[in-house]
Design a protein around this motif. Structure first.
Motif, PDB file in Angstrom:
ATOM      1  N   GLY A   1     -36.755  43.339  34.088  1.00 50.38           N
ATOM      2  CA  GLY A   1     -37.581  43.928  35.137  1.00 50.38           C
ATOM      3  C   GLY A   1     -36.857  44.100  36.453  1.00 50.38           C
ATOM      4  N   PHE A   2     -37.647  44.299  37.493  1.00 51.06           N
ATOM      5  CA  PHE A   2     -37.113  44.605  38.814  1.00 51.06           C
ATOM      6  C   PHE A   2     -37.738  43.685  39.856  1.00 51.06           C
ATOM      7  N   ARG A   3     -37.207  43.762  41.076  1.00 55.12           N
ATOM      8  CA  ARG A   3     -37.756  43.006  42.189  1.00 55.12           C
ATOM      9  C   ARG A   3     -37.597  43.821  43.470  1.00 55.12           C
ATOM     10  N   MET A   4     -38.331  43.423  44.487  1.00 51.57           N
ATOM     11  CA  MET A   4     -38.209  44.085  45.778  1.00 51.57           C
ATOM     12  C   MET A   4     -36.855  43.754  46.404  1.00 51.57           C
ATOM     13  N   ASP A   5     -36.279  44.747  47.066  1.00 49.91           N
ATOM     14  CA  ASP A   5     -35.057  44.527  47.842  1.00 49.91           C
ATOM     15  C   ASP A   5     -35.465  44.194  49.270  1.00 49.91           C
ATOM     16  N   ASP A   6     -35.336  42.922  49.653  1.00 49.55           N
ATOM     17  CA  ASP A   6     -35.733  42.515  51.001  1.00 49.55           C
ATOM     18  C   ASP A   6     -34.547  42.420  51.954  1.00 49.55           C
ATOM     19  N   SER A   7     -33.396  42.941  51.530  1.00 51.03           N
ATOM     20  CA  SER A   7     -32.202  42.842  52.383  1.00 51.03           C
ATOM     21  C   SER A   7     -32.294  43.745  53.611  1.00 51.03           C
ATOM     22  N   LEU A   8     -33.223  44.725  53.619  1.00 54.99           N
ATOM     23  CA  LEU A   8     -33.375  45.592  54.785  1.00 54.99           C
ATOM     24  C   LEU A   8     -33.954  44.850  55.985  1.00 54.99           C
ATOM     25  N   PHE A   9     -34.672  43.770  55.745  1.00 57.73           N
ATOM     26  CA  PHE A   9     -35.431  43.122  56.804  1.00 57.73           C
ATOM     27  C   PHE A   9     -34.571  42.131  57.580  1.00 57.73           C
ATOM     28  N   ALA A  10     -34.622  42.249  58.892  1.00 57.01           N
ATOM     29  CA  ALA A  10     -33.998  41.243  59.745  1.00 57.01           C
ATOM     30  C   ALA A  10     -34.776  39.941  59.625  1.00 57.01           C
ATOM     31  N   ALA A  11     -34.149  38.860  60.075  1.00 52.33           N
ATOM     32  CA  ALA A  11     -34.776  37.543  59.938  1.00 52.33           C
ATOM     33  C   ALA A  11     -36.118  37.461  60.652  1.00 52.33           C
ATOM     34  N   ASP A  12     -36.286  38.255  61.736  1.00 50.79           N
ATOM     35  CA  ASP A  12     -37.517  38.147  62.510  1.00 50.79           C
ATOM     36  C   ASP A  12     -38.713  38.838  61.850  1.00 50.79           C
ATOM     37  N   CYS A  13     -38.502  39.532  60.733  1.00 51.56           N
ATOM     38  CA  CYS A  13     -39.637  40.172  60.054  1.00 51.56           C
ATOM     39  C   CYS A  13     -39.469  40.193  58.541  1.00 51.56           C
ATOM     40  N   ARG A  14     -38.652  39.289  58.028  1.00 50.77           N
ATOM     41  CA  ARG A  14     -38.495  39.254  56.564  1.00 50.77           C
ATOM     42  C   ARG A  14     -39.745  38.623  55.948  1.00 50.77           C
ATOM     43  N   PRO A  15     -40.436  39.327  55.069  1.00 50.10           N
ATOM     44  CA  PRO A  15     -41.714  38.818  54.547  1.00 50.10           C
ATOM     45  C   PRO A  15     -41.511  37.718  53.517  1.00 50.10           C
TER      46      PRO A  15
END
Length: 518
Positions: A290-304
């Motif tokens: 399967g797959f997963r969300m790529d959260d590398s776009l988010f800076a530390a101040d808004c990483r969910p």
């Protein structure tokens, strides 16, 4: 905070797949200040690559008994919602399992007709906070800021389990498609979801043996009633397992993948065999996990924060991140609230989630009251309204056990406010200070049966709670607790209008449990 130079909007939708286009259509219809950002040069990039064997598992039922456009959408799993109900996916394919190219053509035309504010070729590389809102920086130096960010990017990267030696496995996203490439080989497919069965099924007549492996038993859709579990069209592989062809389905932990010459030694621990361990040999290992969300776009101040399994974000009842205010998720990423349950990962489900989300956003950011109708509160008239919705609504049908209609007493006029298509947990949170309110939804029976194709039925209204097929359920809440519940008897053609089985039992329930003002 002073606004940096660049382009500012109230809403930024990230991604122009089906979810981004659907939300963009609703925002466009409402005249909202928005933009949709897409890094590729056309919508629906996922469907240009996946599924690998190019057949969708979303059903395309073109011919139905009911000609009402709303009701027909119950069996149209691929069309998006639009003001004119055009285009429809049936105009692009009449195949039961459509080719993925039909989806890309449909999304292209839908975007041109309904979502003009898409910026293609906009590659967002970083998302950070900007005051209470967000800042998006692109690869070519452009800048966007917004009050509200809705991420509809779909799966960003493969999910790679922490198996020692997993780097030696081919990925679902890149493994050779030609069955001849596996002729005479021993093939291990890691995973037992639809992508694993999609990959393995064409190999049955070519490979010497094919093993599908995961720690848990195969979840069949006809058991779970969830379209994301393994579908019936892949039954040939299960047949081959029980008919002793050496193709097998294994319940095991994979402890290690170790290359030895041109082969791989795979150490497994069987999960249903008292921890038995074995060393198996294969020529090819394919990862289909399967797959997963790529959260590398988010800076530390808004990483969910991610949901417990770590594949997509944790969201509240309104599809907002649980820990980043103003950050919402749409489409397949927004399935945390009904994971492996309703249809939120799929077009036929999330199109209704997004219609509701657009209304919640308008309420929060534009001060527009959440829309509702006003209906007669007399038990008989209220029953008629509920049955009309149960018989016609496609949202309640596809989002069973998740979206509900809510009926709240209007204390001043002694009538009832009717809210359509709200997540039930959201409705309970929103109206939980009320003494009384009703919800109407469709639910499956969740009973254990030795044989799901040999279920005994009780065709009397008094035993409607034993119904196994999808059927209406009306709940009366007292504040946040269910005070009473009425099931209506299942029906083969999903027509709940019989006076003796449906109308009178519901009217009697509403008379016994009337809505009263505080």
């Amino acid at each position: 905070m002073a606004s940096p130079s660049g382009e500012r909007h109230r809403y930024v939708v990230l991604g122009a797949g089906p979810a981004g286009l659907q939300l963009g259509c609703f925002l466009q219809e409402a005249g909202a200040d928005h933009v949709v950002l897409e890094r590729e040069d056309a919508p629906g990039g996922f469907f240009r690559r996946f599924p690998r064997h190019r057949r969708l598992i979303s059903l395309n039922k073109v011919h139905t008994l009911d000609q009402d456009p709303e009701t027909r959408l119950r069996w149209d799993w691929n069309s998006l919602l639009s003001p004119a109900s055009q285009p429809l996916f049936a105009d692009y394919s009449t195949e039961w399992f459509p080719h993925a190219d039909a989806m890309t053509a449909y999304l292209r035309d839908f975007q041109r007709a309904h979502v003009p504010r898409v910026r293609f070729g906009t590659d967002v590389r970083r998302i950070s906070r900007h005051g209470p809102g967000f800042r998006l920086d692109t690869a070519d130096g452009r800048l966007f800021t917004c009050d509200c960010l809705i991420v509809a990017t779909g799966w960003g990267r493969p999910y790679i389990p922490g198996i020692d030696g997993i780097e030696h496995a081919l990925g679902y996203e890149s493994a050779p498609l030609a069955p001849e490439a596996y002729r005479g080989k021993r093939v291990l497919v890691i995973g037992k979801g639809n992508s694993a069965f999609e990959t393995a099924t064409p190999l049955l007549g070519h490979a010497a043996l094919v093993h599908l492996a995961s720690p848990h038993p195969t979840r069949l859709a006809w058991h779970s009633k969830h379209a994301g579990d393994v579908r019936g069209q892949y039954g040939a592989l299960l047949d081959s397992y029980w008919f002793k062809t050496l193709h097998s389905v294994l319940e095991c932990e994979i402890d290690e993948i170790r290359p030895e010459g041109d082969t791989y030694r795979v150490a497994v621990s069987y999960t249903l065999a008292e921890g038995e361990r074995e060393l198996l040999e294969y020529d090819t290992v394919i990862r289909c996990t399967g797959f997963r969300m790529d959260d590398s776009l988010f800076a530390a101040d808004c990483r969910p924060r991610l949901a417990p399994h770590g594949r997509f974000p944790a969201t509240g009842p309104d599809w907002q991140s649980v820990d980043v205010g103003g950050l919402y998720f749409a489409g397949t990423l927004a399935q945390a609230r009904d994971f492996r349950h309703a249809a939120s990962p799929f077009i036929d489900g999330f199109r209704y989630n997004l219609r509701t989300l657009s209304r919640l956003l308008a309420e929060r950011y534009e001060g527009r009251a959440l829309r509702y109708g006003v209906v007669d509160g007399h038990p008989d008239r209220l029953a008629d309204t509920m049955l009309d919705r149960a018989n016609r609504s496609s949202a309640l049908w596809t989002q069973f056990e998740y979206l509900v209609d809510v009926f709240v007493p209007d204390e001043e006029r002694r009538r009832v406010r009717h809210y359509e298509d709200l997540p039930e947990d959201y409705a309970v949170a929103r109206f939980g200070d009320r003494d009384h309110f009703y919800t109407l939804g469709l639910r499956w029976g969740r009973h254990d049966h030795a044989d799901i194709f040999a279920i005994r039925r009780s065709p009397v209204p008094e035993r409607a709670h034993e119904s196994e097929f999808l059927h209406p359920v009306i709940r009366r809440y007292r504040r946040r607790d269910v005070a009473a519940e009425r099931h209506l008897l299942e029906d083969l053609c999903a027509q709940w209008r019989r006076p003796d089985r449906h109308v009178e039992p519901l009217r009697a329930f509403l008379r016994e449990c009337p809505l009263r003002s505080r």
